[in-house]
Design a protein around this motif. Structure first.
Motif, PDB file in Angstrom:
ATOM      1  N   THR A 190      75.766  32.786  73.978  1.00 57.06           N
ATOM      2  CA  THR A 190      75.678  31.765  72.925  1.00 57.06           C
ATOM      3  C   THR A 190      76.978  30.979  72.844  1.00 57.06           C
ATOM      4  OG1 THR A 190      74.349  33.400  71.760  1.00 57.06           O
ATOM      5  CG2 THR A 190      74.944  31.451  70.530  1.00 57.06           C
TER       6      THR A 190
ATOM      7  N   LEU B 290      77.467  29.564  65.477  1.00 62.71           N
ATOM      8  CA  LEU B 290      78.016  30.784  66.083  1.00 62.71           C
ATOM      9  C   LEU B 290      78.727  31.634  65.035  1.00 62.71           C
ATOM     10  CD1 LEU B 290      78.485  32.055  68.981  1.00 62.71           C
ATOM     11  CD2 LEU B 290      80.762  31.102  68.794  1.00 62.71           C
TER      12      LEU B 290
ATOM     13  N   PRO C 264      80.062  43.994  73.562  1.00 67.29           N
ATOM     14  CA  PRO C 264      78.757  44.647  73.766  1.00 67.29           C
ATOM     15  C   PRO C 264      77.607  43.634  73.837  1.00 67.29           C
ATOM     16  CG  PRO C 264      79.912  45.525  71.839  1.00 67.29           C
ATOM     17  CD  PRO C 264      80.667  44.337  72.279  1.00 67.29           C
TER      18      PRO C 264
ATOM     19  N   LYS D  69      77.956  36.307  73.651  1.00 67.04           N
ATOM     20  CA  LYS D  69      78.754  35.774  74.767  1.00 67.04           C
ATOM     21  C   LYS D  69      78.058  34.541  75.372  1.00 67.04           C
ATOM     22  CE  LYS D  69      78.785  39.806  76.723  1.00 67.04           C
ATOM     23  NZ  LYS D  69      78.159  40.566  75.625  1.00 67.04           N
TER      24      LYS D  69
HETATM   25  N1  ATP Z   1      77.864  35.496  67.309  1.00 63.60           N
HETATM   26  C1  ATP Z   1      76.603  35.061  67.212  1.00 63.60           C
HETATM   27  N2  ATP Z   1      76.310  34.020  66.426  1.00 63.60           N
HETATM   28  C2  ATP Z   1      75.044  33.584  66.310  1.00 63.60           C
HETATM   29  N3  ATP Z   1      74.009  34.127  66.949  1.00 63.60           N
HETATM   30  C3  ATP Z   1      74.249  35.167  67.747  1.00 63.60           C
HETATM   31  C4  ATP Z   1      75.552  35.687  67.914  1.00 63.60           C
HETATM   32  N4  ATP Z   1      75.492  36.715  68.755  1.00 63.60           N
HETATM   33  C5  ATP Z   1      74.229  36.841  69.110  1.00 63.60           C
HETATM   34  N5  ATP Z   1      73.461  35.921  68.508  1.00 63.60           N
HETATM   35  C6  ATP Z   1      72.001  35.776  68.653  1.00 63.60           C
HETATM   36  O1  ATP Z   1      71.548  36.833  69.462  1.00 63.60           O
HETATM   37  C7  ATP Z   1      70.925  36.408  70.636  1.00 63.60           C
HETATM   38  C8  ATP Z   1      71.541  37.108  71.838  1.00 63.60           C
HETATM   39  O2  ATP Z   1      72.887  36.744  71.966  1.00 63.60           O
HETATM   40  P1  ATP Z   1      73.600  36.473  73.378  1.00 63.60           P
HETATM   41  O3  ATP Z   1      72.598  36.332  74.451  1.00 63.60           O
HETATM   42  O4  ATP Z   1      74.555  35.350  73.208  1.00 63.60           O
HETATM   43  O5  ATP Z   1      74.369  37.826  73.547  1.00 63.60           O
HETATM   44  P2  ATP Z   1      75.269  38.298  74.762  1.00 63.60           P
HETATM   45  O6  ATP Z   1      76.561  38.751  74.198  1.00 63.60           O
HETATM   46  O7  ATP Z   1      75.316  37.232  75.783  1.00 63.60           O
HETATM   47  O8  ATP Z   1      74.465  39.555  75.284  1.00 63.60           O
HETATM   48  P3  ATP Z   1      74.437  40.147  76.770  1.00 63.60           P
HETATM   49  O9  ATP Z   1      75.687  40.924  76.969  1.00 63.60           O
HETATM   50  O10 ATP Z   1      73.231  41.043  76.733  1.00 63.60           O
HETATM   51  O11 ATP Z   1      74.289  39.023  77.715  1.00 63.60           O
HETATM   52  C9  ATP Z   1      71.126  34.917  70.714  1.00 63.60           C
HETATM   53  O12 ATP Z   1      69.925  34.280  70.991  1.00 63.60           O
HETATM   54  C10 ATP Z   1      71.639  34.500  69.361  1.00 63.60           C
HETATM   55  O13 ATP Z   1      70.632  33.884  68.636  1.00 63.60           O
END
Ligand code: ATP
Ligand code: MG
Length: 514
Positions: A259, A212, A252, A257
Motif C-alpha cells: 500500500t 495510509l 509483517p 508495504k
Molecule cells: N498501513 C495501512 N494503512 C491502510 N491500509 C492498510 C495498511 N496496511 C494494510 N492495509 C490494508 O490491508 C491490505 C493489505 O495490505 P498490504 O498488501 O499493503 O500489506 P503488505 O505489508 O504488503 O503485506 P505482504 O507482506 O503480505 O505483502 C491493503 O489492501 C490495505 O487496504
C-alpha cells in the motif's frame, strides 16, 4: 451544328497534341530530375529574400519507427495553451484521467513568445504516395511540427527556447499521461518486432498517504524525503551520483508495504515497475529489463527474501554445514536440494547490487527502487547497508494514531463522538500492547452491510483485539511447549549417544582384555 462539331474536333486535337508534347518532354526531362535540379536552386533563391528559418520535428524517427520523444514533448508543450489560441483543435482523452487534453489539429498554426522572440508552430501532415505494405499503422501518413522563426533569433531558439519547450513539455506530459503498472515478461516473449519485456495495465491504485495508516510524523518524514528526492536533479549531478533512491520496506504481512508503494507512486505521479525476480534468468536479463524502464518510475522488488537466494554465498554455506552436522531427515534434505536447483534463476546477489548501484541505474533520470521483505534479518548486510538502501522504513502493527486514521476513513468515527469505545481500544493497543496489523484492523472496521453501524464495527474490533490477546497467549504457550519438547528430544539423543559410546568403549576394553 457544323461549327459546334468543328470546335469539338479542334479542342480534341489540341488536347491530343498537348498530351503528346508533355509525354515527349517527360521522357527527355523526367519531372523528378527537373525537381532535383531546380529545387536546391529555388531554395537558395528563396533563402536570399525569405528571412525565416524552419525546423521540422517528425513524429516517428529512427530506423525502428520509434515515436519521437521530442515530438511528444512538443505536443504536450503546445497543448498547454493551444486551446486558447488555435482555431481547430483535436481532443484526446487520457485514459484514467478525467480531463480532456486539447491539442492543435493538423495544418493549424499558433504563435509563441520566448524572451521577446516570436515563433510560429505548425502541425502538419505528410501523405506519402507509397503503396507499400507496412507493419506500422498508418506509416504512410506522417505528422510533424514545423517551427518557424526569424533568422536573427537563431541563437535564442537553438540555445534556449528548444530546451525550454522540452522541459515544459515533459512536465505537462507527465501531468496528462496515464500512469502504468508494469510487470516483467519471461524472456521467451522478448523476441519479435514488438518487444514485450514489460506488460502493463493502467495504474489505478487508490491508496494515498491520506489513506495510509501510520504515525503522522513518520508519514511526513517519508513525504518530505520523496519531495526532496524528486527536486534534487542538480544536487545528484553535482555530487556525481545516479539520480535514484532506494527504500527498504520491512514488516509483517498486512502492515501496508504494498500500500505504501502505491501511495508513493500516486504522490510522485510515477509509473510502477513490479519486477518479479524469479522469472529473470540471469544478470544480463536483469540489466536489459532495467534499461527498458522509463524515468519517473518506481521499481519494486517484493518479498526479496523469498524471490531468490539473495542471502549470499556466505550464509548458504553456513547453513549447509549446519545441516550436514545436524543429521536431518535425508528425504527432507533431498527435497530442499531439488527446490534450490529448480529455482531456474541465476540472478545473483552481486548482479542485483550492480543493478542498484551501477551504470544501469544511472541511464536516464529519476528512479526509485523499493524492496520489501517480511524478514529483515534474513537479508545479507551487504544488500541493506547505508548507501544502497537509502532509507529503511519499518511498517509495524497498528498503533493508536494508525487506528484513528482507519476509524475516520472507514467509519467517519471520531474520538470525541465515541470516546468510550476509543478509550477501550486505546487501552488494548497501548496498555495491553496487543499486536494487530492495519489490514486486520481495517477488516474489522469495514462495514459489510447497511445494518452494521459505526458502534457495531468498533465493538467488533474490540472483540477481535481481545481474541487476538488470547490467541497470542496460546501461541506463546505452544511455542514454549514446542521448544521444551525439542530440547528434551535433543537431550535424549545426546544421552543415547553418550551411553552408546560408553558401551562401545567398555566393549573395546573387554575385547582387549580377552
Ligand atoms: N498501513 C495501512 N494503512 C491502510 N491500509 C492498510 C495498511 N496496511 C494494510 N492495509 C490494508 O490491508 C491490505 C493489505 O495490505 P498490504 O498488501 O499493503 O500489506 P503488505 O505489508 O504488503 O503485506 P505482504 O507482506 O503480505 O505483502 C491493503 O489492501 C490495505 O487496504
Ligand atoms: Mg505486499
Amino acid at each position: 451544328m457544323g461549327t459546334m462539331s468543328e470546335v469539338w474536333t479542334n479542342t480534341g486535337s489540341a488536347l491530343a497534341s498537348l498530351v503528346f508534347i508533355y509525354t515527349i518532354f517527360e521522357r527527355f526531362f523526367p519531372a523528378h530530375r527537373l525537381r532535383e535540379h531546380f529545387e536546391p536552386l529555388a531554395q537558395r533563391l528563396v533563402g536570399l529574400v525569405y528571412p525565416y528559418l524552419q525546423i521540422t520535428f517528425h513524429e516517428y524517427s529512427g530506423q525502428r519507427f520509434k515515436r519521437s520523444d521530442v515530438y511528444d514533448a512538443i505536443q504536450s508543450y503546445l497543448s498547454k495553451d493551444s486551446s486558447s489560441r488555435a482555431k481547430k483543435l483535436t481532443a484526446n482523452r487520457v485514459k484514467g484521467n478525467n480531463s480532456i487534453v486539447l491539442s492543435m489539429d493538423d495544418h493549424e498554426e499558433i504563435t509563441d513568445e520566448f524572451e521577446g522572440v516570436k515563433v510560429w508552430w505548425q502541425a502538419k501532415k505528410h501523405q506519402s504516395e507509397s503503396r507499400s505494405i507496412s507493419f506500422y499503422p498508418k506509416a504512410e501518413e506522417s505528422r510533424f511540427y514545423m517551427l518557424k522563426f526569424h533568422r536573427c533569433d537563431r541563437q535564442v531558439i537553438t540555445e534556449r527556447y528548444l530546451d525550454h519547450v522540452m522541459r515544459e513539455g515533459k512536465i505537462v506530459g507527465v501531468k496528462n499521461r496515464e500512469r502504468k503498472l508494469y510487470s516483467n515478461n519471461p524472456s521467451e516473449n522478448w523476441s519479435g518486432y514488438k518487444q514485450t519485456k514489460w506488460s502493463h495495465v493502467t495504474f489505478e491504485h487508490p491508496a494515498t498517504f491520506d489513506t495510509l495508516a501510520m504515525e503522522d510524523k513518520k508519514k511526513e518524514e517519508i513525504k518530505n524525503d520523496l519531495i526532496k528526492f524528486s527536486k534534487s536533479k542538480d544536487y545528484y549531478k553535482k555530487i556525481g551520483k545516479a539520480w535514484k533512491r532506494g527504500y527498504l520496506l520491512f514488516g509483517p504481512p498486512g502492515t501496508g508495504k504494498s500500500t505504501m508503494i502505491a501511495a508513493m507512486a500516486n504522490f510522485l505521479e510515477y509509473d510502477v515497475y513490479d519486477l518479479e525476480l524469479t522469472t529473470v534468468k540471469d544478470n544480463t536479463e536483469l540489466r536489459r529489463l532495467l534499461i527498458e524502464t522509463s524515468v519517473k518510475s518506481i521499481i519494486v522488488i517484493e518479498d526479496i527474501d523469498c524471490s531468490l537466494d539473495l542471502t549470499g554465498q556466505r550464509k548458504q554455506k553456513e547453513e549447509e554445514e549446519e545441516e550436514d552436522g545436524d543429521e536431518t531427515n535425508p528425504i527432507e534434505k533431498q527435497l530442499k536440494k531439488e527446490k534450490g536447483e529448480n529455482k531456474g534463476s541465476k540472478v545473483t546477489l552481486s548482479g542485483l547490487l550492480n543493478f542498484i548501484d551501477g551504470l544501469w541505474s544511472s541511464c536516464g533520470g529519476e528512479r526509485i527502487i523499493v524492496f520489501t521483505t517480511n524478514f529483515i534479518d534474513k537479508l545479507d548486510p551487504a544488500l541493506i547497508r547505508k548507501g544502497r538502501m537509502d532509507k529503511r522504513i519499518e511498517m509495524s502493527y497498528c498503533g493508536l494514531e494508525a487506528f484513528k486514521l482507519l476509524a475516520k476513513n472507514y467509519l467517519d468515527a471520531k474520538e470525541e463522538d465515541d470516546s468510550e469505545l476509543f478509550d477501550e481500544i486505546k487501552r488494548l493497543l497501548e496498555v495491553e500492547e496487543i499486536k494487530m496489523t492495519p489490514a486486520d484492523v481495517g477488516e474489522n472496521l469495514l462495514k459489510r452491510s447497511e445494518v452494521e453501524t459505526k458502534e457495531f464495527c468498533l465493538k467488533r474490533l474490540i472483540e477481535a483485539l481481545k481474541e487476538e490477546k488470547e490467541e497470542a497467549k496460546r501461541r506463546i504457550e505452544d511455542e514454549e511447549k514446542k521448544k521444551k519438547e525439542e530440547e528434551d528430544t535433543k537431550r535424549k539423543k545426546r544421552e543415547e549417544k553418550k551411553t552408546k559410546s560408553e558401551e562401545k568403549e567398555q566393549n573395546g576394553i573387554a575385547t582387549k582384555e580377552v
